[in-house]
Design a protein around this motif. Structure first.
Motif, PDB file in Angstrom:
ATOM      1  N   ARG A   1       0.808  -1.133   0.018  1.00 36.13           N
ATOM      2  CA  ARG A   1      -0.004  -0.260  -0.151  1.00 36.13           C
ATOM      3  C   ARG A   1       0.661   1.459   0.124  1.00 36.13           C
ATOM      4  O   ARG A   1       0.562   2.289  -0.536  1.00 36.13           O
ATOM      5  N   LYS A   2       2.163   1.443   0.832  1.00 35.39           N
ATOM      6  CA  LYS A   2       2.807   2.226   0.894  1.00 35.39           C
ATOM      7  C   LYS A   2       3.411   2.866  -0.759  1.00 35.39           C
ATOM      8  O   LYS A   2       3.741   3.972  -0.708  1.00 35.39           O
ATOM      9  N   LEU A   3       3.657   1.783  -1.516  1.00 35.62           N
ATOM     10  CA  LEU A   3       4.072   2.426  -2.855  1.00 35.62           C
ATOM     11  C   LEU A   3       3.263   3.299  -3.484  1.00 35.62           C
ATOM     12  O   LEU A   3       3.525   4.212  -4.040  1.00 35.62           O
ATOM     13  N   LEU A   4       1.787   3.003  -3.304  1.00 37.93           N
ATOM     14  CA  LEU A   4       1.000   4.019  -4.103  1.00 37.93           C
ATOM     15  C   LEU A   4       0.878   5.330  -3.060  1.00 37.93           C
ATOM     16  O   LEU A   4       0.673   6.307  -3.683  1.00 37.93           O
ATOM     17  N   GLN A   5       0.622   5.105  -1.854  1.00 40.46           N
ATOM     18  CA  GLN A   5       0.746   6.259  -1.157  1.00 40.46           C
ATOM     19  C   GLN A   5       1.551   7.257  -1.381  1.00 40.46           C
ATOM     20  O   GLN A   5       1.487   8.319  -1.078  1.00 40.46           O
ATOM     21  N   GLN A   6       2.839   6.616  -1.384  1.00 41.62           N
ATOM     22  CA  GLN A   6       4.208   7.884  -1.462  1.00 41.62           C
ATOM     23  C   GLN A   6       4.001   8.669  -2.873  1.00 41.62           C
ATOM     24  O   GLN A   6       4.463   9.684  -2.686  1.00 41.62           O
ATOM     25  N   ARG A   7       3.308   7.990  -3.761  1.00 42.52           N
ATOM     26  CA  ARG A   7       3.007   8.969  -4.925  1.00 42.52           C
ATOM     27  C   ARG A   7       1.932   9.731  -4.991  1.00 42.52           C
ATOM     28  O   ARG A   7       1.869  10.742  -5.530  1.00 42.52           O
ATOM     29  N   ILE A   8       0.888   9.112  -4.412  1.00 39.81           N
ATOM     30  CA  ILE A   8      -0.358   9.928  -4.385  1.00 39.81           C
ATOM     31  C   ILE A   8      -1.293  10.263  -3.171  1.00 39.81           C
ATOM     32  O   ILE A   8      -2.212  11.175  -3.331  1.00 39.81           O
ATOM     33  N   GLY A   9      -0.525  10.012  -1.968  1.00 44.14           N
ATOM     34  CA  GLY A   9      -1.192  10.123  -0.813  1.00 44.14           C
ATOM     35  C   GLY A   9      -2.383   9.626  -0.570  1.00 44.14           C
ATOM     36  O   GLY A   9      -2.346   8.136  -1.134  1.00 44.14           O
ATOM     37  N   ALA A  10      -3.362   9.916  -0.160  1.00 45.00           N
ATOM     38  CA  ALA A  10      -4.748   9.151   0.256  1.00 45.00           C
ATOM     39  C   ALA A  10      -5.328   8.776  -1.272  1.00 45.00           C
ATOM     40  O   ALA A  10      -5.477   9.844  -1.970  1.00 45.00           O
ATOM     41  N   PHE A  11      -5.878   7.414  -1.469  1.00 44.17           N
ATOM     42  CA  PHE A  11      -6.206   7.106  -2.640  1.00 44.17           C
ATOM     43  C   PHE A  11      -7.780   6.549  -2.469  1.00 44.17           C
ATOM     44  O   PHE A  11      -8.059   5.742  -3.358  1.00 44.17           O
TER      45      PHE A  11
END
Length: 197
Positions: free
Chosen positions: A127-137
């Motif tokens: 999950r952190k890989l996506l959060q690092q790029r776009i924040g809350a999703f």
């Protein structure tokens, strides 16, 4: 992994074990009985996996009790190859056909519904890989990303192509391709006005 070699009456139980071992804790149901069939194959780039899933009609549930027992924290992106998939999460429903994709989060309950045979490629990432790029999703889950929109079509084609390539290139190249794929997802997120609401 393939259920074809199993006795017909054992295939769904074996599939349940395969799906749980491949992804996260899930419950699978199907009315196909002895006609049920499923197969998965997987390639990895570090903590990220691409999994090809081919199977018959079924429903898949990520329940609160499964989440409570889990230690994994993943985001799954399902790329539709054939068939139709209904995805239910966060009070939304997405319908995904060939050439489209959808995102769902394993930290919250979801349901997948396949009314007929299907083929998908699943990108599974921490999950952190996506959060690092776009924040809350949260606004991205159970939303259909369609080939009608150029950037979303590019992401679908790139990620699908990458899933067939990563096992054939060196790890450093595979890692760079993954970064580019995640950057494409981030670009799509930035392009969605609903995320600013």
């Amino acid at each position: 992994l393939d259920t074809s070699s199993c006795l017909p009456e054992r295939r769904l139980a074996v599939w349940q074990d395969i799906v749980c071992d491949t992804f996260v804790g899930l419950d699978c149901k199907s009315d196909m009985r002895g006609a049920f069939w499923g197969a998965v194959s997987q390639s990895r780039i570090g903590p990220v996996a691409f999994t090809q899933v081919d199977s018959t009609a079924q429903r898949v549930f990520r329940t609160p009790s499964r989440i409570a027992r889990a230690s994994e924290d993943y985001v799954l992106m399902a790329l539709g190859n054939s068939g139709v998939n209904g995805v239910f999460q966060d009070g939304r429903e997405a319908v995904v056909s060939a050439g489209q994709f959808v995102i769902y989060d394993t930290t919250r309950p979801y349901e997948l519904r396949f009314d007929d045979s299907f083929s998908q490629t699943i990108l599974q990432m921490p999950r952190k890989l996506l959060q690092q790029r776009i924040g809350a999703f949260d606004a991205l889950t159970a939303t259909t990303f369609s080939s009608d929109r150029p950037l979303e079509r590019l992401a679908y084609e790139f990620l699908l192509g990458m899933s067939k390539t990563v096992a054939r290139v060196d790890p450093a190249t595979a890692s760079r391709l993954l970064d580019q794929g995640l950057d494409l997802i981030a670009a799509i997120a930035e392009d969605l006005p609903s995320l600013d609401a």
